[in-house]
Design a protein around this motif. Structure first.
Motif, short mmCIF file in Angstrom:
data_model
loop_
_atom_site.label_atom_id
_atom_site.label_comp_id
_atom_site.label_asym_id
_atom_site.label_seq_id
_atom_site.Cartn_x
_atom_site.Cartn_y
_atom_site.Cartn_z
N CYS A 1 10.04 12.73 -6.58
CA CYS A 1 10.87 11.56 -6.89
C CYS A 1 11.30 10.85 -5.60
CB CYS A 1 12.10 11.99 -7.69
SG CYS A 1 11.74 12.62 -9.33
N PHE A 2 11.65 11.63 -4.59
CA PHE A 2 12.08 11.03 -3.32
C PHE A 2 10.93 10.32 -2.63
CE2 PHE A 2 13.19 11.18 1.23
CZ PHE A 2 14.41 10.53 1.18
N VAL A 3 9.72 10.88 -2.72
CA VAL A 3 8.53 10.26 -2.12
C VAL A 3 8.33 8.85 -2.68
CG1 VAL A 3 6.01 10.33 -2.09
CG2 VAL A 3 7.30 12.37 -1.52
N ILE A 4 8.38 8.72 -3.99
CA ILE A 4 8.11 7.43 -4.62
C ILE A 4 9.23 6.44 -4.35
CG2 ILE A 4 7.78 6.29 -6.85
CD1 ILE A 4 6.40 8.85 -7.81
N SER B 1 0.81 -1.22 0.00
CA SER B 1 0.00 0.00 0.00
C SER B 1 0.84 1.27 0.00
CB SER B 1 -0.93 0.01 1.22
OG SER B 1 -0.18 0.03 2.42
N GLN B 2 2.04 1.24 0.61
CA GLN B 2 2.81 2.46 0.77
C GLN B 2 3.18 3.09 -0.57
OE1 GLN B 2 3.75 4.32 3.61
NE2 GLN B 2 4.16 5.68 1.90
N SER B 3 3.61 2.28 -1.53
CA SER B 3 4.00 2.84 -2.82
C SER B 3 2.81 3.45 -3.54
CB SER B 3 4.64 1.75 -3.69
OG SER B 3 3.79 0.63 -3.82
N ARG B 4 1.60 2.89 -3.34
CA ARG B 4 0.40 3.47 -3.96
C ARG B 4 0.06 4.80 -3.31
NH1 ARG B 4 1.75 -1.90 -5.09
NH2 ARG B 4 0.70 -2.47 -7.03
#
Length: 375
Positions: free
Chosen positions: A238-241, A87-90
């Motif tokens: 970019c860092f978030v993903i 779920s985190q990546s979504r």
């Protein structure tokens, strides 16, 4: 408006964020998300025709009511479709989209600003009107576009539906989650240490999120040489993903949350010192990357074993940045320690051989012995 009125207008809508409790009353996510997005769009459009400071305050309060349910609603919706370790990546893609919107909204507003005088409206009014109308179209379409649950999704094959349902089933086990809101559940939330400790460290990351969005453009303009906050937002996205993908692969949250908080701490400390403007500009990159990333991760962490509505609502009533960030640095490891201790106690209870009925397990929710917290 003077500076005091401007700051009041910016912050007044946060007091309405606890309104997201009503999210649980809607059994279909498409109806809830469609409603809050459409309402948000209508309020945003009408902000373009306000005629007084009082009218603008009223519109901002109404905007807060609409916005209150969107972010927790989307995170909760994603948690219905994906197990915790996916779920985190979504969630990160969703928050990353918000970050990119911040990168390009200024450019869009700049272009719309040239419409000043058209129809007798100033350029700033057209910004609200056009962006509100565009959001209205998306909000209305979402009533039909959003698939509520995997079993009801028309564009998935039967095999894909069964796989998604199976993945969620083995992740949740027999614990499940209640679909109703009652006084008893509210009392449980108010008496649970997890609620207040998670609020503490959620504030530690959420204050910088709003501060970086509301204050950094003025700070960058004061630097003189650095006038591109869009670059900062793109780097943060970019860092978030990247951060979320790593957290999902390692099936952990706490380690990456601490990295984010340390980045925020470094960035805030730099901007409190008499450092050169170039160094302070770099500090804003640290703050944006850490704040945007940890905010999405903390939301996903809380909703992986609780509704998160209370924490997210109260967590948006924020204050001084560095003080809250330090509070988060203290609260996050304490929270992780207490969750690990709870996992050890659950394991001991499982090994004791005590048996529960299915109804008792469902009633216990995340407190059930077989439910292991993802830390």
């Amino acid at each position: 408006m003077n500076s005091q009125q401007f700051n009041t207008t910016l912050s007044c809508f946060f007091i309405t964020f606890p309104a997201n409790f009503i999210m649980k009353k809607f059994r279909r996510p498409s109806r809830w998300l469609g409603l809050v997005t459409t309402t948000w769009a209508i309020v945003m459009t009408l902000m373009g025709v306000v005629q007084s400071y009082g009218g603008l305050l009223a519109a901002r309060l109404a905007l807060g009511v609409a916005e209150a349910g969107l972010f927790p609603g989307v995170i909760f919706y994603l948690s219905v479709w994906y197990p915790r370790h996916r779920s985190q990546s979504r969630v990160a893609v969703f928050f990353g989209a918000a970050t990119l919107a911040g990168a390009f909204s200024g450019l869009l507003a700049y272009g719309i600003g040239f419409m000043g005088g058209l129809g007798g409206y100033a350029g700033w009014r057209w910004i609200f009107i056009l962006e509100g109308l565009g959001t209205f179209v998306i909000g209305v379409a979402s009533f039909w576009i959003i698939a509520d649950f995997p079993a009801d999704c028309k564009w998935l094959t039967e095999e894909e539906k069964e796989w998604l349902i199976y993945q969620k089933a083995i992740d949740s086990g027999a614990h499940g989650e209640t679909s109703t809101v009652s006084i008893r559940y509210i009392k449980q939330a108010l008496c649970d240490w997890q609620t207040y400790l998670s609020i503490w460290f959620y504030m530690g990351v959420n204050v910088p999120v709003y501060a970086i969005a509301l204050i950094s453009p003025s700070m960058i303009a004061s630097f003189g040489h650095f006038t591109r906050p869009q670059v900062r937002d793109a780097v943060a996205c970019c860092f978030v993903i990247f951060n979320a993908i790593m957290a999902d692969r390692q099936k952990t949250r706490f380690k990456w949350i601490m990295i984010d908080m340390v980045l925020i701490f470094i960035g805030l400390t730099i901007n409190l010192t008499p450092a050169p403007y170039g160094v302070k500009y770099m500090g804003l990159f640290f703050i944006a990357s850490g704040a945007c990333t940890s905010s999405s991760k903390v939301g996903a962490l809380m909703l992986s074993f609780s509704s998160g509505a209370f924490q997210i609502g109260i967590g948006n009533l924020d204050g001084v940045m560095l003080a809250f960030n330090v509070g988060g640095l203290i609260a996050a490891p304490l929270y992780a320690y207490l969750l690990r201790r709870a996992n050890r106690r659950k394991l001991a209870e499982l090994q004791s051989g005590r048996e529960y009925t299915p109804d008792e397990i469902r009633e216990l929710g995340d407190k059930a012995p077989g439910f292991v917290y993802t830390i």
